[in-house]
Design a protein around this motif. Structure first.
Motif, PDB file in Angstrom:
ATOM      1  N   TYR A  96       0.854  -1.187   0.000  1.00  0.00           N
ATOM      2  CA  TYR A  96       0.000   0.000   0.000  1.00  0.00           C
ATOM      3  C   TYR A  96       0.889   1.236   0.000  1.00  0.00           C
ATOM      4  O   TYR A  96       1.832   1.345   0.792  1.00  0.00           O
ATOM      5  N   ASP A 110      -2.534   2.531  -3.916  1.00  0.00           N
ATOM      6  CA  ASP A 110      -3.673   2.602  -3.013  1.00  0.00           C
ATOM      7  C   ASP A 110      -4.855   1.987  -3.756  1.00  0.00           C
ATOM      8  O   ASP A 110      -4.687   1.427  -4.845  1.00  0.00           O
ATOM      9  N   CYS A 111      -6.052   2.072  -3.181  1.00  0.00           N
ATOM     10  CA  CYS A 111      -7.195   1.401  -3.819  1.00  0.00           C
ATOM     11  C   CYS A 111      -7.505   1.998  -5.186  1.00  0.00           C
ATOM     12  O   CYS A 111      -7.809   1.263  -6.132  1.00  0.00           O
ATOM     13  N   TRP A 144     -17.350   3.807   4.405  1.00  0.00           N
ATOM     14  CA  TRP A 144     -16.980   3.263   5.721  1.00  0.00           C
ATOM     15  C   TRP A 144     -18.169   3.306   6.681  1.00  0.00           C
ATOM     16  O   TRP A 144     -18.330   2.422   7.503  1.00  0.00           O
ATOM     17  N   HIS A 171     -13.600   3.906  -0.789  1.00  0.00           N
ATOM     18  CA  HIS A 171     -12.741   2.723  -0.915  1.00  0.00           C
ATOM     19  C   HIS A 171     -13.174   1.894  -2.120  1.00  0.00           C
ATOM     20  O   HIS A 171     -14.353   1.581  -2.276  1.00  0.00           O
ATOM     21  N   HIS A 204      -8.263  -5.816  -3.290  1.00  0.00           N
ATOM     22  CA  HIS A 204      -8.191  -4.401  -2.923  1.00  0.00           C
ATOM     23  C   HIS A 204      -6.871  -4.079  -2.247  1.00  0.00           C
ATOM     24  O   HIS A 204      -6.140  -4.963  -1.816  1.00  0.00           O
ATOM     25  N   HIS A 259      -5.361  -1.735   0.844  1.00  0.00           N
ATOM     26  CA  HIS A 259      -5.838  -1.091   2.071  1.00  0.00           C
ATOM     27  C   HIS A 259      -4.640  -0.630   2.880  1.00  0.00           C
ATOM     28  O   HIS A 259      -3.647  -1.349   2.989  1.00  0.00           O
ATOM     29  N   ASP A 260      -4.743   0.567   3.440  1.00  0.00           N
ATOM     30  CA  ASP A 260      -3.665   1.142   4.252  1.00  0.00           C
ATOM     31  C   ASP A 260      -3.183   0.139   5.295  1.00  0.00           C
ATOM     32  O   ASP A 260      -3.988  -0.471   5.995  1.00  0.00           O
ATOM     33  N   TRP A 263     -18.480  -6.016   4.567  1.00  0.00           N
ATOM     34  CA  TRP A 263     -18.251  -5.324   3.305  1.00  0.00           C
ATOM     35  C   TRP A 263     -19.558  -5.102   2.549  1.00  0.00           C
ATOM     36  O   TRP A 263     -19.790  -4.037   1.983  1.00  0.00           O
TER      37      TRP A 263
END
Length: 147
Positions: free
Chosen positions: A23, A35-36, A97, A105, A117, A119-120, A133
């Motif tokens: 990421y 990133d995404c 979120w 996202h 995906h 993700h941080d 999800w």
């Protein structure tokens, strides 16, 4: 937009080729960082060619600061909206979120039950689309020319 056709299998294979990419905020370089959004951009480049637009620089909290569904608006410019309940492998998923937040996202469905995906704090990975999800899925889109 492109007029080329692309198979769902090719989109999933390209997304899977990014698995393990670290990421990195704003990045979109397979094997180096993404990133995404960078993952979706990379899959576009790998399957469809040049990206239709370059995103502006954005901070990690861009959605909270702006309060607008910027990603959804960009997706509507270049992708085909589909019913959230009918997404299939190769489709782009956009999540919120929380109910009161903008959608920020992105993931690429690898099946009706899994997605890929970035993700941080993690590398690109393939995960189950668990109920957590599904409750947060705000939009779904197909790439142009999907067959």
């Amino acid at each position: 937009m492109t007029s080329a056709s692309i198979s769902r299998d090719a989109l999933v294979a390209e997304a899977r080729s990014w698995i393990g990419t670290r990421y990195r905020h704003q990045a979109s370089c397979k094997g180096v960082g993404c990133d995404c959004l960078g993952l979706v951009r990379g899959v576009w480049r790998g399957c469809l060619g040049d990206e239709p637009e370059q995103p502006p620089a954005y901070a990690p909290d861009w959605a909270e600061a702006g309060g607008e569904d910027t990603l959804a608006a960009a997706a509507l410019r270049h992708l085909t909206p589909i019913a959230r309940e009918t997404f299939a492998a190769g489709d782009v998923l956009l999540f919120r979120w929380r109910d009161d937040c903008v959608a920020k996202h992105l993931a690429i469905a690898s099946s009706p039950h899994s997605m890929i995906h970035a993700h941080d704090g993690s590398a690109v990975c393939e995960v189950a689309i668990a109920p957590w999800w599904r409750r947060r899925l705000a939009f779904a889109f197909s790439f142009p020319g999907v067959t």
